[in-house]
Scaffold this active site. Structure first.
Site, PDB file in Angstrom:
ATOM      1  CE1 TYR A 194      70.022  91.237  37.707  1.00  0.00           C
ATOM      2  CE2 TYR A 194      70.385  92.719  35.854  1.00  0.00           C
ATOM      3  CZ  TYR A 194      70.483  92.442  37.205  1.00  0.00           C
ATOM      4  OH  TYR A 194      71.037  93.376  38.052  1.00  0.00           O
ATOM      5  NE  ARG A 218      66.833  95.534  34.162  1.00  0.00           N
ATOM      6  CZ  ARG A 218      67.948  95.944  34.793  1.00  0.00           C
ATOM      7  NH1 ARG A 218      68.283  95.421  35.961  1.00  0.00           N
ATOM      8  NH2 ARG A 218      68.713  96.858  34.265  1.00  0.00           N
ATOM      9  CG  ASP A 232      69.567  99.602  26.629  1.00  0.00           C
ATOM     10  OD1 ASP A 232      68.901 100.372  27.343  1.00  0.00           O
ATOM     11  OD2 ASP A 232      70.380 100.017  25.764  1.00  0.00           O
ATOM     12  CG  HIS A 270      77.125 100.359  35.485  1.00  0.00           C
ATOM     13  ND1 HIS A 270      76.262 101.385  35.803  1.00  0.00           N
ATOM     14  CD2 HIS A 270      78.283 100.629  36.148  1.00  0.00           C
ATOM     15  CE1 HIS A 270      76.856 102.206  36.636  1.00  0.00           C
ATOM     16  NE2 HIS A 270      78.079 101.787  36.868  1.00  0.00           N
ATOM     17  CB  CYS A 319      78.975  77.053  33.771  1.00  0.00           C
ATOM     18  SG  CYS A 319      80.623  76.999  33.056  1.00  0.00           S
ATOM     19  CB  THR A 327      72.249 109.519  34.088  1.00  0.00           C
ATOM     20  OG1 THR A 327      72.712 108.841  35.262  1.00  0.00           O
ATOM     21  CG2 THR A 327      73.108 110.749  33.841  1.00  0.00           C
ATOM     22  CG  ASN A 344      67.140 114.150  33.868  1.00  0.00           C
ATOM     23  OD1 ASN A 344      65.988 114.033  34.230  1.00  0.00           O
ATOM     24  ND2 ASN A 344      68.109 113.299  34.228  1.00  0.00           N
ATOM     25  CD  GLN A 375      62.734 114.848  37.980  1.00  0.00           C
ATOM     26  OE1 GLN A 375      62.581 115.853  38.686  1.00  0.00           O
ATOM     27  NE2 GLN A 375      61.818 113.911  37.853  1.00  0.00           N
TER      28      GLN A 375
HETATM   29  C1  BV8 Z   1      81.628 100.038  43.395  1.00  0.00           C
HETATM   30  C2  BV8 Z   1      73.901  97.482  36.266  1.00  0.00           C
HETATM   31  C3  BV8 Z   1      83.439  99.612  44.713  1.00  0.00           C
HETATM   32  C4  BV8 Z   1      73.018  96.488  36.952  1.00  0.00           C
HETATM   33  C5  BV8 Z   1      74.092  99.318  37.870  1.00  0.00           C
HETATM   34  C6  BV8 Z   1      78.094 100.200  49.815  1.00  0.00           C
HETATM   35  C7  BV8 Z   1      78.705  99.025  49.416  1.00  0.00           C
HETATM   36  C8  BV8 Z   1      79.301  98.902  48.172  1.00  0.00           C
HETATM   37  C9  BV8 Z   1      79.270  99.963  47.282  1.00  0.00           C
HETATM   38  C10 BV8 Z   1      78.641 101.126  47.693  1.00  0.00           C
HETATM   39  C11 BV8 Z   1      78.062 101.278  48.926  1.00  0.00           C
HETATM   40  N1  BV8 Z   1      77.536 102.526  49.020  1.00  0.00           N
HETATM   41  C12 BV8 Z   1      77.759 103.192  47.861  1.00  0.00           C
HETATM   42  C13 BV8 Z   1      78.436 102.363  47.065  1.00  0.00           C
HETATM   43  C14 BV8 Z   1      78.875 102.621  45.726  1.00  0.00           C
HETATM   44  C15 BV8 Z   1      77.764 102.161  44.799  1.00  0.00           C
HETATM   45  C16 BV8 Z   1      76.811 103.320  44.638  1.00  0.00           C
HETATM   46  O1  BV8 Z   1      77.157 104.295  43.984  1.00  0.00           O
HETATM   47  N2  BV8 Z   1      75.606 103.210  45.245  1.00  0.00           N
HETATM   48  C17 BV8 Z   1      74.650 104.292  45.147  1.00  0.00           C
HETATM   49  C18 BV8 Z   1      73.249 103.722  45.104  1.00  0.00           C
HETATM   50  C19 BV8 Z   1      74.855 105.231  46.335  1.00  0.00           C
HETATM   51  N3  BV8 Z   1      78.440 101.819  43.576  1.00  0.00           N
HETATM   52  C20 BV8 Z   1      78.803 100.541  43.358  1.00  0.00           C
HETATM   53  O2  BV8 Z   1      78.543  99.615  44.096  1.00  0.00           O
HETATM   54  C21 BV8 Z   1      79.653 100.348  42.120  1.00  0.00           C
HETATM   55  N4  BV8 Z   1      80.812  99.588  42.465  1.00  0.00           N
HETATM   56  O3  BV8 Z   1      81.513 101.090  43.958  1.00  0.00           O
HETATM   57  O4  BV8 Z   1      82.589  99.156  43.693  1.00  0.00           O
HETATM   58  C22 BV8 Z   1      84.310  98.549  45.121  1.00  0.00           C
HETATM   59  C23 BV8 Z   1      85.476  98.926  45.736  1.00  0.00           C
HETATM   60  C24 BV8 Z   1      86.310  97.939  46.139  1.00  0.00           C
HETATM   61  C25 BV8 Z   1      85.993  96.601  45.938  1.00  0.00           C
HETATM   62  C26 BV8 Z   1      84.807  96.247  45.335  1.00  0.00           C
HETATM   63  C27 BV8 Z   1      83.941  97.228  44.905  1.00  0.00           C
HETATM   64  C28 BV8 Z   1      78.896  99.537  41.077  1.00  0.00           C
HETATM   65  C29 BV8 Z   1      77.649 100.275  40.675  1.00  0.00           C
HETATM   66  C30 BV8 Z   1      77.029  99.591  39.454  1.00  0.00           C
HETATM   67  C31 BV8 Z   1      75.620  99.130  39.790  1.00  0.00           C
HETATM   68  N5  BV8 Z   1      74.984  98.633  38.565  1.00  0.00           N
HETATM   69  N6  BV8 Z   1      73.577  98.838  36.715  1.00  0.00           N
HETATM   70  C32 BV8 Z   1      71.595  96.576  36.490  1.00  0.00           C
HETATM   71  O5  BV8 Z   1      71.284  97.372  35.566  1.00  0.00           O
HETATM   72  O6  BV8 Z   1      70.774  95.829  37.066  1.00  0.00           O
HETATM   73  S1  BV8 Z   1      73.610 100.842  38.417  1.00  0.00           S
HETATM   74  C33 BV8 Z   1      72.194 101.389  37.611  1.00  0.00           C
HETATM   75  O7  BV8 Z   1      71.629 102.483  38.331  1.00  0.00           O
HETATM   76  C34 BV8 Z   1      72.449 102.034  36.264  1.00  0.00           C
HETATM   77  O8  BV8 Z   1      73.405 101.343  35.521  1.00  0.00           O
HETATM   78  C35 BV8 Z   1      72.880 103.444  36.570  1.00  0.00           C
HETATM   79  O9  BV8 Z   1      74.262 103.540  36.701  1.00  0.00           O
HETATM   80  C36 BV8 Z   1      72.322 103.665  37.938  1.00  0.00           C
HETATM   81  C37 BV8 Z   1      71.429 104.876  37.998  1.00  0.00           C
HETATM   82  O10 BV8 Z   1      70.468 104.715  37.056  1.00  0.00           O
HETATM   83  P1  BV8 Z   1      70.214 105.839  35.903  1.00  0.00           P
HETATM   84  O11 BV8 Z   1      70.769 105.287  34.661  1.00  0.00           O
HETATM   85  O12 BV8 Z   1      70.642 107.207  36.294  1.00  0.00           O
HETATM   86  O13 BV8 Z   1      68.672 105.754  35.917  1.00  0.00           O
HETATM   87  P2  BV8 Z   1      67.718 106.322  37.036  1.00  0.00           P
HETATM   88  O14 BV8 Z   1      66.466 105.516  36.986  1.00  0.00           O
HETATM   89  O15 BV8 Z   1      68.417 106.516  38.344  1.00  0.00           O
HETATM   90  O16 BV8 Z   1      67.431 107.778  36.484  1.00  0.00           O
HETATM   91  C38 BV8 Z   1      66.857 107.931  35.212  1.00  0.00           C
HETATM   92  C39 BV8 Z   1      66.997 109.405  34.886  1.00  0.00           C
HETATM   93  O17 BV8 Z   1      66.458 109.648  33.586  1.00  0.00           O
HETATM   94  C40 BV8 Z   1      66.230 110.295  35.848  1.00  0.00           C
HETATM   95  O18 BV8 Z   1      67.042 111.422  36.157  1.00  0.00           O
HETATM   96  C41 BV8 Z   1      65.002 110.726  35.042  1.00  0.00           C
HETATM   97  O19 BV8 Z   1      64.579 112.046  35.367  1.00  0.00           O
HETATM   98  C42 BV8 Z   1      65.553 110.710  33.641  1.00  0.00           C
HETATM   99  N7  BV8 Z   1      64.572 110.425  32.575  1.00  0.00           N
HETATM  100  C43 BV8 Z   1      63.535 109.543  32.617  1.00  0.00           C
HETATM  101  N8  BV8 Z   1      62.909 109.545  31.416  1.00  0.00           N
HETATM  102  C44 BV8 Z   1      63.589 110.415  30.607  1.00  0.00           C
HETATM  103  C45 BV8 Z   1      64.641 110.982  31.344  1.00  0.00           C
HETATM  104  N9  BV8 Z   1      65.496 111.899  30.832  1.00  0.00           N
HETATM  105  C46 BV8 Z   1      65.301 112.274  29.548  1.00  0.00           C
HETATM  106  N10 BV8 Z   1      64.313 111.770  28.779  1.00  0.00           N
HETATM  107  C47 BV8 Z   1      63.449 110.849  29.267  1.00  0.00           C
HETATM  108  N11 BV8 Z   1      62.468 110.369  28.485  1.00  0.00           N
HETATM  109 ZN    ZN Z   2      81.741  77.743  34.967  1.00  0.00          ZN
END
Ligand code: BV8
Ligand code: ZN
Length: 253
Positions: A67, A70, A104, A119, A155, A196, A221, A223
């Protein structure tokens, strides 16, 4: 009529616009997207593995180092034309709700007044144990050399390890932010989904909720997105070009 013109006309008519962004909106600022955050230092780790509380418990220095790497990139980066055009949009539409999945602060630095972070943020670390905010973050984080780990600070109140202020996989999203985002999606007449891949839930529900509520939805996007409805459009190309182009086509620049 081109998709760009159709969306620009919807933009001119919009009373309530929702802009929903992901890592792609920061790509042209040099910030790796979540998927290709694997490149460079971290190609041997799966971010889904690093972005978890279990990974932090297992190896706090590895996760904190990732982190801080990043955060160092974000501090060096500058808002790009997509961030600036989104901030400019707010000066033309009656109501704009900006919802981001990004951790960010480039939307804020581009001048967007109110940003809903689903997030969390790299800039709001807190204690892993007692949750107190940690306010002593180094202004210029050490950039971890390849694979070097950085011990997280402690902390000041309870001595627990400090964690990034982001939402990890398996963690709940901030309730108020999520409710605000869903309410805006249900009441908007146009939603721009910018940079996204729409794979992470519940955030990825936002564009679908807007579509189901009768809004026009445009995916900006690199894509192409296959539309599921006549009200859904796919504008293919870099956000840094397409968002300013929308502003121009709407006659606002
Ligand atoms: C929750 C912060 C429930 C951290 C992020 C098993 C166990 C537990 C949970 C799950 C599980 N299975 C599934 C889940 C749910 C899970 C989930 O959805 N998993 C996915 C992988 C299937 N979700 C969670 O866990 C969420 N919490 O469900 O809690 C719960 C219920 C009860 C009790 C407790 C909990 C929490 C999810 C949050 C994760 N944190 N970020 C960090 O940054 O390190 S996620 C992170 O990836 C991002 O924030 C974003 O949301 C996500 C996807 O990233 P994108 O932003 O879309 O970026 P990506 O690289 O994927 O794509 C980029 C896009 O841009 C592409 O399409 C590309 O073509 C395009 N692009 C590139 N360049 C350009 C462009 N477009 C235009 N112009 C350009 N120049
Ligand atoms: Zn503390």
């Amino acid at each position: 009529m081109s998709d760009l013109q159709i969306v620009a006309d919807a933009l001119r008519r919009a009373r309530h616009l929702v802009v929903f962004t992901g890592a792609g909106v920061s790509a042209e600022s040099g910030i790796p997207t979540f998927r290709d955050a694997l490149s460079g230092l971290w190609q041997r780790f799966d971010p889904g593995e690093l972005a978890t509380a279990a990974a932090f418990r297992r190896d706090p220095a590895l996760v904190w180092g990732w982190y801080e790497w990043r955060r160092a990139q974000v501090l060096k980066a500058r808002p790009n034309p997509a961030h600036l055009a989104i901030a400019e949009l707010a000066r033309h539409v009656p109501q704009l709700t900006l919802v981001t999945q990004n951790v960010d602060d480039l939307h804020e630095r581009a001048g967007s007044p109110a940003v809903i972070h689903l997030h969390g943020s790299l800039h709001q670390p807190r204690c892993f144990d007692c949750q107190r905010p940690f306010t002593r973050l180094a202004a210029d984080p050490q950039e971890p050399a390849k694979g070097r780990r950085i011990e997280p600070p402690r902390c000041l109140q309870c001595g627990g390890p400090v964690r990034p202020g982001v939402v990890w996989f398996g963690e709940m999203l901030p309730e108020q932010a999520l409710q605000q985002a869903f309410a805006a999606a249900e009441s908007c007449d146009l939603l721009l989904s910018i940079g996204t891949s729409g794979v992470v839930y519940p955030a990825a529900h936002v564009p679908q909720l807007a579509l189901d509520s009768g809004a026009v939805v445009a995916h900006i996007n690199q894509q192409a997105f296959a539309p599921n409805s006549p009200r859904e459009h796919s504008l293919v190309g870099p956000a840094g070009e397409l968002v300013p182009a929308l502003l121009q086509r709407a006659g606002w620049q």
